[in-house]
Design a protein around this motif. Structure first.
Motif, PDB file in Angstrom:
ATOM      1  N   ASP A 383       0.745  -1.392  -0.201  1.00 40.54           N
ATOM      2  CA  ASP A 383      -0.279  -0.389   0.137  1.00 40.54           C
ATOM      3  C   ASP A 383       0.176   0.935   0.064  1.00 40.54           C
ATOM      4  OD1 ASP A 383      -2.218   1.767  -0.062  1.00 40.54           O
ATOM      5  OD2 ASP A 383      -2.171   1.211   1.769  1.00 40.54           O
ATOM      6  N   PRO A 384       0.408   2.525  -1.524  1.00 39.92           N
ATOM      7  CA  PRO A 384       1.429   3.277  -1.241  1.00 39.92           C
ATOM      8  C   PRO A 384       1.874   4.566   0.011  1.00 39.92           C
ATOM      9  CG  PRO A 384       0.539   3.223  -2.943  1.00 39.92           C
ATOM     10  CD  PRO A 384      -0.098   2.618  -2.340  1.00 39.92           C
ATOM     11  N   ILE A 385       2.358   5.018   0.553  1.00 35.01           N
ATOM     12  CA  ILE A 385       1.693   6.540   1.518  1.00 35.01           C
ATOM     13  C   ILE A 385       1.605   6.625   0.502  1.00 35.01           C
ATOM     14  CG2 ILE A 385       3.292   8.013   2.466  1.00 35.01           C
ATOM     15  CD1 ILE A 385       5.251   5.511   3.390  1.00 35.01           C
ATOM     16  N   ALA A 386      -0.158   7.945   0.825  1.00 32.82           N
ATOM     17  CA  ALA A 386      -0.192   8.938   0.408  1.00 32.82           C
ATOM     18  C   ALA A 386       0.366   9.799   0.194  1.00 32.82           C
ATOM     19  CB  ALA A 386      -1.616   9.618   1.293  1.00 32.82           C
ATOM     20  N   GLY A 387       0.468  10.595  -0.936  1.00 32.24           N
ATOM     21  CA  GLY A 387       1.212  11.522  -1.105  1.00 32.24           C
ATOM     22  C   GLY A 387       3.071  11.466  -2.140  1.00 32.24           C
ATOM     23  N   GLU A 388       3.524   9.939  -1.242  1.00 28.98           N
ATOM     24  CA  GLU A 388       4.573   9.957  -1.838  1.00 28.98           C
ATOM     25  C   GLU A 388       4.930   8.561  -2.604  1.00 28.98           C
ATOM     26  OE1 GLU A 388       7.425  11.408   1.416  1.00 28.98           O
ATOM     27  OE2 GLU A 388       6.142  10.764   2.880  1.00 28.98           O
ATOM     28  N   PRO A 389       4.250   8.391  -3.809  1.00 29.90           N
ATOM     29  CA  PRO A 389       4.610   6.768  -4.619  1.00 29.90           C
ATOM     30  C   PRO A 389       6.160   6.634  -4.314  1.00 29.90           C
ATOM     31  CG  PRO A 389       4.875   8.089  -6.531  1.00 29.90           C
ATOM     32  CD  PRO A 389       3.939   9.621  -4.552  1.00 29.90           C
ATOM     33  N   THR A 390       6.188   5.282  -4.157  1.00 32.70           N
ATOM     34  CA  THR A 390       7.740   4.445  -4.142  1.00 32.70           C
ATOM     35  C   THR A 390       7.889   4.590  -2.949  1.00 32.70           C
ATOM     36  OG1 THR A 390       9.642   6.183  -4.602  1.00 32.70           O
ATOM     37  CG2 THR A 390       7.209   5.572  -6.621  1.00 32.70           C
ATOM     38  N   LYS A 391       7.876   5.104  -2.336  1.00 35.46           N
ATOM     39  CA  LYS A 391       8.880   5.747  -1.046  1.00 35.46           C
ATOM     40  C   LYS A 391       9.274   4.708  -0.055  1.00 35.46           C
ATOM     41  CE  LYS A 391       9.893   8.693   2.992  1.00 35.46           C
ATOM     42  NZ  LYS A 391       9.636  10.283   3.481  1.00 35.46           N
ATOM     43  N   ARG A 392       7.771   3.753   0.322  1.00 36.26           N
ATOM     44  CA  ARG A 392       7.478   3.062   1.421  1.00 36.26           C
ATOM     45  C   ARG A 392       8.221   1.352   0.810  1.00 36.26           C
ATOM     46  NH1 ARG A 392       1.641   2.504   3.657  1.00 36.26           N
ATOM     47  NH2 ARG A 392       2.707   3.751   4.692  1.00 36.26           N
ATOM     48  N   ALA A 393       8.454   0.854  -0.591  1.00 36.99           N
ATOM     49  CA  ALA A 393       8.906  -0.004  -1.067  1.00 36.99           C
ATOM     50  C   ALA A 393      10.683   0.087  -1.458  1.00 36.99           C
ATOM     51  CB  ALA A 393       8.904  -0.239  -2.320  1.00 36.99           C
ATOM     52  N   PHE A 394      10.475   1.712  -1.601  1.00 38.33           N
ATOM     53  CA  PHE A 394      11.802   2.062  -1.387  1.00 38.33           C
ATOM     54  C   PHE A 394      12.394   1.381   0.750  1.00 38.33           C
ATOM     55  CE2 PHE A 394      15.873   5.214  -1.178  1.00 38.33           C
ATOM     56  CZ  PHE A 394      16.613   4.449  -2.187  1.00 38.33           C
ATOM     57  N   SER A 395      11.859   2.618   1.040  1.00 38.58           N
ATOM     58  CA  SER A 395      12.773   2.124   2.093  1.00 38.58           C
ATOM     59  C   SER A 395      12.352   0.235   2.432  1.00 38.58           C
ATOM     60  CB  SER A 395      10.897   2.896   3.200  1.00 38.58           C
ATOM     61  OG  SER A 395      11.589   2.906   4.813  1.00 38.58           O
ATOM     62  N   ALA A 396      11.701  -0.231   1.966  1.00 35.54           N
ATOM     63  CA  ALA A 396      12.236  -2.045   2.464  1.00 35.54           C
ATOM     64  C   ALA A 396      13.497  -2.119   2.033  1.00 35.54           C
ATOM     65  CB  ALA A 396      10.429  -2.766   1.673  1.00 35.54           C
ATOM     66  N   PHE A 397      13.534  -1.507   0.180  1.00 40.32           N
ATOM     67  CA  PHE A 397      14.516  -1.860   0.333  1.00 40.32           C
ATOM     68  C   PHE A 397      15.521  -1.500   0.725  1.00 40.32           C
ATOM     69  CE2 PHE A 397      18.118   0.363  -2.443  1.00 40.32           C
ATOM     70  CZ  PHE A 397      18.764  -1.518  -2.940  1.00 40.32           C
ATOM     71  N   LEU A 398      16.087  -0.833   1.391  1.00 44.10           N
ATOM     72  CA  LEU A 398      16.448  -0.030   2.260  1.00 44.10           C
ATOM     73  C   LEU A 398      16.869  -0.810   3.920  1.00 44.10           C
ATOM     74  CD1 LEU A 398      16.716   3.560   1.626  1.00 44.10           C
ATOM     75  CD2 LEU A 398      18.412   2.290   0.830  1.00 44.10           C
ATOM     76  N   LYS A 399      16.061  -1.260   4.056  1.00 48.81           N
ATOM     77  CA  LYS A 399      16.180  -2.081   5.489  1.00 48.81           C
ATOM     78  C   LYS A 399      16.080  -3.373   5.315  1.00 48.81           C
ATOM     79  CE  LYS A 399      12.572   0.438   7.925  1.00 48.81           C
ATOM     80  NZ  LYS A 399      13.014   1.102   9.247  1.00 48.81           N
ATOM     81  N   ALA A 400      16.166  -4.023   4.019  1.00 49.66           N
ATOM     82  CA  ALA A 400      16.689  -5.504   3.766  1.00 49.66           C
ATOM     83  C   ALA A 400      17.673  -5.401   3.395  1.00 49.66           C
ATOM     84  CB  ALA A 400      15.986  -5.738   2.658  1.00 49.66           C
ATOM     85  N   TYR A 401      18.209  -4.710   2.929  1.00 46.01           N
ATOM     86  CA  TYR A 401      20.181  -4.185   3.190  1.00 46.01           C
ATOM     87  C   TYR A 401      20.965  -4.098   4.504  1.00 46.01           C
ATOM     88  CZ  TYR A 401      23.992  -2.975   1.236  1.00 46.01           C
ATOM     89  OH  TYR A 401      26.060  -2.609   1.323  1.00 46.01           O
ATOM     90  N   GLU A 402      20.128  -3.527   5.228  1.00 51.31           N
ATOM     91  CA  GLU A 402      20.603  -3.791   5.963  1.00 51.31           C
ATOM     92  C   GLU A 402      20.576  -5.233   6.966  1.00 51.31           C
ATOM     93  OE1 GLU A 402      23.064  -1.645   7.309  1.00 51.31           O
ATOM     94  OE2 GLU A 402      22.408   0.193   5.158  1.00 51.31           O
ATOM     95  N   ALA A 403      19.496  -6.135   6.780  1.00 52.53           N
ATOM     96  CA  ALA A 403      19.397  -7.293   7.223  1.00 52.53           C
ATOM     97  C   ALA A 403      19.746  -8.078   6.286  1.00 52.53           C
ATOM     98  CB  ALA A 403      17.587  -6.963   7.398  1.00 52.53           C
ATOM     99  N   GLY A 404      20.736  -8.019   5.126  1.00 52.95           N
ATOM    100  CA  GLY A 404      21.705  -8.556   4.465  1.00 52.95           C
ATOM    101  C   GLY A 404      20.846  -9.665   3.562  1.00 52.95           C
TER     102      GLY A 404
END
Length: 442
Positions: A383-404
């Motif tokens: 579900d996208p963040i209202a008014g900020e498309p792509t931001k939620r998935a990109f945040s998941a990408f960064l968190k995944a990288y930090e988690a290996g």
């Protein structure tokens, strides 16, 4: 001090990175410095599980010995040979090996250096073929909304991703687009081909009627739309496209840059779906992503239509400096051998239900609004963040990288396509890492 710590170079400004948020990256670089089998090593010494086969391409896993050794031998023996009016044995050997694993009838191979070049080549072959047959009025090319066919002008013209097209002017003329097949209301949380939407193939009939079928040269589709967010085809959809093309003398092109070489648990998606195109576009897994190379497969009748006239004349005025490059050909041969020796296509087929069960276990997790799986591919739509498309998935990408874990995102969709050598435990690791990340996403 870690031996890789000094491998983060200078201030990073000279390299304008492709499809990257350059400013964000250069503030906090993410550097890979080594890889083996299912993992990357980062510049700070961490192991990162590859959930995307690099960029949909490292199907056999990283730094496989047979491929590495083949490249080393070839570089020492014959580094380069021109492909114009000259040849070298490995290019011919690879073409024969590729034709042997292709769907019946796709017996000729034209080498390129990438998926984008393969698409351009396929479109030019289609146009030139009709001209060679005396049907030069067939100039139209039909793509599909949300289609991705590389980044060259022909590819973005027939492609249907707005962000890839909007900055580059009018593009090719004579191009039209069918409707996409994404229908989350009827096909939510799908496994394999979707139940609804075969009737969308009739959109080709509408377009053919609008322009007159005799003006259409080819239709190009991805059997499974990948970069737009993993959209499996509806049951019967591809077969119906095949019937419509046959009825009107239109060539059917499959873009199998992502789906080729085992990703679907078969050599090609054409095998998986039981539909053979007239032209098939490939790259990525052809050399396991090690060296750039693409291959365009064509049916005998298309190839043979060019083989007329005086024998000293060039039949098709097209090609690249590095078409069939010796080192790339050696990598391709070793890659095909690795797939066969390790039984990776069969392994992917056996893992498909395991993969689907694991990924679909994320249904109900925070922010998840749809999940799609087919072959060893998956999409987890957020579900996208209202008014900020792509931001939620990109945040998941960064968190995944930090988690290996390496994932890929497109819009607010997490896309996964691991190397075919992945273990069931590693499938579980991907899913549980994502489950934790989804829990803590804003």
């Amino acid at each position: 001090m870690n031996e890789h710590a000094t491998m983060v170079p200078n201030n990073l400004e000279a390299f304008w990175m492709p499809f990257t948020a350059n400013r964000q990256f250069k503030q906090t670089p993410r550097m890979f410095v080594a890889a083996k089998d299912m993992h990357y090593t980062t510049s700070d010494g961490r192991q990162v599980l590859d959930g995307t086969a690099g960029l949909w391409c490292v199907n056999a896993g990283h730094c496989r010995p047979k491929i590495t050794e083949a490249i080393q031998r070839q570089a020492a023996e014959l580094d380069y040979a021109p492909a114009f009016q000259m040849g070298h044995p490995k290019a011919f050997e690879l073409a024969s090996r590729l034709a042997a694993i292709a769907p019946t009838g796709l017996d000729h191979v034209f080498f390129t250096n990438s998926g984008s070049e393969s698409v351009e080549t396929a479109l030019k072959i289609a146009l030139a073929y009709h001209r060679a047959k005396g049907e030069g009025a067939r100039f139209r090319l039909i793509g599909r909304e949300r289609g991705y066919h590389g980044v060259n002008f022909g590819g973005i013209s027939v492609g249907g991703i707005v962000g890839n097209r909007k900055m580059f002017g009018t593009l090719l003329t004579g191009v039209d687009h069918m409707r996409h097949t994404h229908d989350p209301e009827r096909n939510g949380y799908s496994r394999g081909e979707t139940e609804h939407g075969a009737e969308l193939a009739e959109d080709l009939v509408r377009i053919a009627t609008l322009h007159d079928p005799s003006t259409i040269a080819a239709v190009i589709v991805e059997p499974v739309a990948g970069s737009t967010g993993v959209l499996p085809p509806p049951k019967g959809y591809l077969k119906r496209l095949r019937e419509i093309c046959d009825q009107h003398g239109i060539l059917l092109i499959f873009d199998e840059v992502i789906t080729g070489y085992g990703r679907m648990g078969a050599a090609f998606a054409a095998d998986y779906f039981g539909v053979t195109p007239d032209i098939m576009v490939t790259a990525k897994g052809l050399t396991n992503g090690v060296i750039p190379m693409g291959a365009v497969y064509v049916k005998d009748a298309i190839h043979d239509a060019f083989m007329s006239g005086a024998e000293h004349l060039i039949e098709f005025a097209h090609g690249y400096t590095y078409s069939g490059n010796p080192i790339a050909a050696a990598a391709g041969l070793a890659t095909i051998e690795t797939y066969k020796e390790d039984g990776l296509f069969e392994r992917a087929k056996a893992l498909e239900p395991v993969w689907a069960d694991a990924i679909h276990s994320l249904k109900g997790e925070r922010h998840v609004i749809d999940i799609r799986t087919i072959g060893l591919i998956a999409a987890i739509e957020l579900d996208p963040i209202a008014g900020e498309p792509t931001k939620r998935a990109f945040s998941a990408f960064l968190k995944a990288y930090e988690a290996g874990l390496l994932i890929r995102t497109t819009g607010d969709i997490i896309a996964l396509s691991p190397p075919l050598m992945i273990s069931e435990d590693q499938v579980g690791e991907i899913v549980e890492t994502l489950r934790t990340i989804l829990t803590c996403l804003d």
